[in-house]
Design a protein around this motif. Structure first.
Motif: not given
Length: 293
Positions: A133, A179-181, A186, A189, A196
Motif C-alpha cells: 500500500a 494499492t493506494t490509500l 496506510t 492497512s 506499506a
C-alpha cells in the motif's frame, strides 16, 4: 512530505481546526496571532516553537488538521496566515489543480519516506504477487513508487519520476501489486498487506519506530530537493517580515530543532534553502506538471 497525527481524530480534527481558524480576529488584524496550519500539532516541538516566537514578540496560534488536503485551502481562503506541512511537489500539485499561487517563504527539513511491514523483516522476504500500500495523494504516490522501485519491488516505465503514476508500473517486471490509500490509513492497512509506505506523521501512531523501515529514499540526494518541507504563504506575502522571522526562529532555535529531530526519530535533515531558490523550484515543478497535462 512531513506531511493530525492522531488517526482516531481524523473525522473531528479538520472540522475543529477550520472552526478555530474561522473564529476571532481575521488573519493580519493588528494584535491577532499568526495562525499556522500544521498536520501533527501534538508534536511537543510546536509548543516549544510557539514559546520561542513569543519570546521574539510574535504570538503564534498552531491550527491542527487531520489530513493533508485541508491546510492549503484554509490558507488560500485566509483562514491561516501560513502553513507548514508540505514539500514543494505537494504545493506545486495543489497550485496547478486549484489554480492558486501559494508560495514558499522558507525551508524546514527533508524527511525520508519509509516502507514498513509487520509481516516481513526485509524487502527480500516479501513474496511475489504480494500487495503493498502507498499513499494516494499524487506527490506521495509518485515518491512512494520511487521508493518501491529502489527497493526492487516494482519497475516503472521510463525509470520513474516525481510524476509517476500507477499506470507506469510495468507489471510483468514487478514483484508486487500496488494499492493506494489515504495517507493516514496506510498504517492501519499493515495487517492486510505485505508492506506499506507510511508518512512520518503517522509512523509512531501506528506503534512503529522510524528505524523499523525496511526501505526508504535518500533525502541527501540533490534530486530530493523538491521534497524539502516548507512554510507557505499567499502570493504577495512572501516578504512579510513577521513571516520571515518565524522561519528564522524555526531554523535557528536549537530547542525547536531538537524537538523536530526527536519527533522524526532522528530522520530529519535540516536545510536552509534560500526562499528564492524554493520559489524557482516550485515554478519548475509546476511547469512540469502543466506540461504533463
Amino acid at each position: 512530505m512531513k506531511l493530525s497525527r492522531k488517526i482516531l481524530a481524523l473525522a473531528a480534527a479538520p472540522l475543529l481546526a477550520l472552526g478555530m481558524a474561522a473564529c476571532g480576529s481575521a488573519a493580519g488584524d493588528e494584535g491577532a496571532p499568526v495562525k499556522i496550519g500544521v498536520v501533527g500539532a501534538s508534536d511537543p516541538y510546536w509548543a516549544t516553537y510557539t514559546e520561542a516566537a513569543k519570546a521574539e514578540g510574535i504570538d503564534v496560534e498552531i491550527v491542527d488538521f487531520g489530513e493533508y488536503t485541508l491546510p492549503n485551502p484554509a490558507l488560500t481562503e485566509g483562514e491561516l496566515d501560513l502553513n507548514q506541512f508540505q514539500h514543494i511537489v505537494y504545493l506545486a500539485r495543489y497550485n496547478v489543480s486549484a489554480g492558486e499561487d501559494l508560495t514558499p517563504v522558507g525551508s524546514t527539513a527533508i524527511y525520508p519516506l519509509g516502507l514498513y511491514s509487520t509481516q516481513y523483516d526485509s524487502v527480500e522476504e516479501i513474496p511475489d504477487g504480494a500487495t503493498v500500500a502507498i499513499p494516494n495523494d499524487e506527490s506521495n504516490l509518485s515518491r512512494g513508487l520511487l521508493v518501491l522501485q529502489s527497493a526492487g519491488l516494482v519497475t516503472l516505465e521510463g525509470g520513474g519520476s516525481a510524476f509517476s503514476t500507477l499506470d507506469e508500473i510495468d507489471e510483468a517486471k514487478s514483484k508486487v501489486k500496488v494499492t493506494t490509500l489515504e495517507a493516514s490509513l496506510t498504517p492501519t492497512s499493515l495487517p492486510d498487506v505485505a508492506a506499506a509506505i507510511i508518512n512520518n506523521d503517522f509512523v509512531e501512531d501506528a506503534g512503529l519506530k522510524f528505524e523499523d523501515a525496511i526501505a526508504q529514499d535518500d533525502p541527501s540526494d540533490p534530486a530530493a530537493i523538491p521534497y524539502v518541507n516548507i512554510f507557505a504563504a499567499r502570493a504577495g506575502e512572501e516578504n512579510n517580515e513577521t513571516y520571515l522571522k518565524l522561519v528564522e526562529i524555526y531554523q535557528n532555535t536549537q530547542s525547536v530543532q531538537d524537538g523536530v529531530q526527536e519527533a522524526s526519530g532522528n530522520t530529519a535533515e535540516f536545510l536552509k534553502v534560500p526562499a528564492e531558490d524554493l520559489r524557482t523550484s516550485l515554478a519548475k515543478v509546476q511547469k512540469d506538471i502543466e506540461a504533463r497535462g
